[in-house]
Write a protein that holds these residues in place. Structure first.
Motif, PDB file in Angstrom:
ATOM      1  N   THR A 216     -15.186  -2.368   4.980  1.00 34.01           N
ATOM      2  CA  THR A 216     -13.910  -2.362   4.746  1.00 34.01           C
ATOM      3  C   THR A 216     -13.527  -2.854   3.177  1.00 34.01           C
ATOM      4  O   THR A 216     -12.748  -2.609   2.540  1.00 34.01           O
ATOM      5  N   GLY A 220     -11.386  -2.668  -0.036  1.00 37.42           N
ATOM      6  CA  GLY A 220     -10.551  -4.157  -0.665  1.00 37.42           C
ATOM      7  C   GLY A 220     -10.782  -4.255  -1.895  1.00 37.42           C
ATOM      8  O   GLY A 220     -10.102  -4.719  -2.690  1.00 37.42           O
ATOM      9  N   ILE A 388      -9.457   4.044   6.286  1.00 34.62           N
ATOM     10  CA  ILE A 388      -8.946   2.792   6.186  1.00 34.62           C
ATOM     11  C   ILE A 388      -7.431   2.527   5.811  1.00 34.62           C
ATOM     12  O   ILE A 388      -7.253   3.123   4.626  1.00 34.62           O
ATOM     13  N   VAL A 390      -4.648   0.108   4.525  1.00 37.75           N
ATOM     14  CA  VAL A 390      -4.585  -1.316   4.174  1.00 37.75           C
ATOM     15  C   VAL A 390      -3.218  -1.828   4.554  1.00 37.75           C
ATOM     16  O   VAL A 390      -3.134  -3.213   4.688  1.00 37.75           O
ATOM     17  N   VAL A 395      -8.841  -6.001   6.083  1.00 35.87           N
ATOM     18  CA  VAL A 395      -9.413  -5.481   5.005  1.00 35.87           C
ATOM     19  C   VAL A 395     -10.087  -6.781   4.364  1.00 35.87           C
ATOM     20  O   VAL A 395      -9.484  -7.783   4.090  1.00 35.87           O
TER      21      VAL A 395
END
Ligand code: GDP
Length: 463
Positions: A216, A220, A388, A390, A395
């Protein structure tokens, strides 16, 4: 730094405003505020129940020692542990005058509070178990957020998702470790411990969870930290126009006079979900103008540190010597290079040339915006993992967290390998313990004082 005294600070930014808020936190918070704030209804602050706001007057001491009322406002009392810091806290709202706010703060200090250091309220919240370290970092990011995606990611992080994921992995590892120790300590008894294969399975499951968490960081980093991005190209190809299109306003000067961008302009801007730390550079070319030459040297240095380079070319003309120099210079770049073939609103005769020389090319018009969707899609694909979310997922958002996750992963992979090659089960214990330590560092349950100080020093006073 002492942690058992009572601290005070102005939590709103310095300046003139409708309201200013001061925060006082610590065991003496209520008693100290009682010397500065007197409720109008005759009640005492210490008699108030949980999270009650009350109207009253602020008092300060004049140079001649007399006590005078300086303002009216509101006090809200939070009793430990139901407060942001976990300590007794009073939030005082007065009118937002600069001198007035300073006068109330001075009165609080005179009454026994200590001026808080940067980030000290949040640091106390962390030390009192009100939030994990990743959540505290997310709170810092929330205050700094410049794009909506950054804001959403930071807000989700303050809820402690990384901590929850770490706890899940940590507890799974603890169970495996307990089982291995049971076997070592009581080898003859049937303690229903795991077989070697079951241990490998359990640890491999943890490896997969950690791999997913570490993965992640790609997203990120792209959202929270931002991608160092350089726009380069020879003069007049449309670099400033592209820069302005991305930042959404006329930040860079667009003219058809060569060499107008002399210094490196920089700005943080969103490109789709990704945050770009964007640098518009002076066009790279030979010049006898010393000021422009300094700009060109800076541009070269900025390019060396870039993660993403938008190499802009004018698609309407054949590449010349300067274009070819740039094409060659970028062939071995460590950054992701996107050749932006600009002026697509006109006839772009040289697009085939650039497509043959670059892995990533986008045909666009910085002038009318056509082709920007394709640029966004490409950058998102290169720098984020699409699955992913957020707003929902745990994350990792900075190098510290990522480093700890990778270190845990290395130890765990080692543990699995040692079991697979048939080493005694206790050999893997050290590795599992190291992995657990790294995870504790990640979420802050066991982290060095230095790192904690470094993280909270980034905060402003009053947070
Ligand atoms: P820089 O020197 O590379 O920063 O280029 P500028 O952004 O200052 O643009 C140079 C000239 O090209 C200006 O006259 C712009 O209006 C023009 N220009 C930039 N992008 C486009 C485009 O996509 N289409 C057309 N037709 N002209 C453009």
């Amino acid at each position: 730094m002492r942690l058992d005294d009572t601290i005070a600070a102005v939590s709103t930014p310095r300046g003139k405003g409708g309201v200013a808020m001061l925060r006082v936190s610590g065991a003496e918070a209520v008693q100290i505020c009682e010397k500065v704030f007197v409720p109008k209804n005759g009640k005492k602050l210490s008699d108030l129940s949980v999270r009650t706001a009350i109207y009253g007057a602020f008092f300060a001491t004049e140079p001649d020692g007399s006590r005078v009322s300086v303002d009216d406002g509101i006090a809200t009392v939070f009793h430990s542990p139901a407060s942001f810091t976990g300590e007794d806290t009073v939030e005082l709202c007065c009118h937002g005058g600069i001198l007035l706010t300073e006068t109330v703060l001075s009165a609080l200090i005179a009454a026994g509070a200590r001026l808080a250091e940067a980030g000290e309220f949040t640091r106390r919240a962390f030390l009192n178990g009100k939030m994990g370290l990743s959540a505290a970092e997310a709170l810092g990011n929330l205050l700094e957020a410049q794009t909506h995606e950054q804001m959403a990611l930071a807000h989700a992080g303050t809820g402690g998702r990384v901590e929850a994921k770490c706890r899940e992995i940590y507890e799974a590892l603890r169970d495996v470790l307990a089982s291995i120790y049971a076997r070592i300590d009581y080898p003859d008894e049937d303690l229903a411990d795991l077989s070697r294969e079951e241990m490998i399975d359990a640890l491999s499951g943890c490896v997969r969870m950690l791999e997913a968490l570490a993965a992640t960081y790609r997203t990120g980093h792209a959202v929270a930290e931002g991608i160092a991005t350089v726009i380069c190209g020879k003069p007049n190809v449309g670099k400033s126009s592209l820069y302005n299109r991305i930042v959404g306003r006329e930040a860079a000067i667009v003219t058809d006079v060569k060499g107008t961008t002399r210094d490196v302009l920089s700005e943080t801007a969103a490109l789709g979900r990704v945050t770009l730390r964007l640098y518009d550079t002076a066009g790279l070319h030979e010049t006898s103008d010393p000021v422009e030459q300094i700009g060109i040297d800076r541009a070269r240095r900025t390019m060396e540190d870039a993660e993403l380079i938008f190499a802009v070319f004018d698609g309407t003309v054949e590449p010349d010597e300067e274009d070819l120099t740039l094409v060659n210079a970028l062939q071995n770049s460590a950054a992701t290079v996107v050749a932006v073939i600009n002026k697509a609103d006109l006839n772009c005769q040289s697009k085939a040339f650039y497509r043959a020389h670059f892995t990533h090319t986008v045909l666009l018009s910085a002038q009318n915006g056509n082709g920007m969707d394709e640029l966004i899609r490409l950058v998102e694909e290169q720098f984020t993992a699409g699955e992913i979310d957020v707003r929902r997922d745990a994350v990792l958002t900075n190098a510290r967290q990522n480093g700890a996750a990778l270190s845990a992963l290395t130890s765990l992979r080692h543990a699995v390998e040692s079991l697979e090659v048939g080493l005694p089960t206790d050999v893997c214990c050290t590795d599992v313990e190291q992995a657990m330590e790294a995870i504790s560092e990640l979420d802050g349950r066991a982290v060095s004082e230095d790192i904690v100080s470094q993280i909270f020093a980034r905060f402003c006073v009053g947070k």
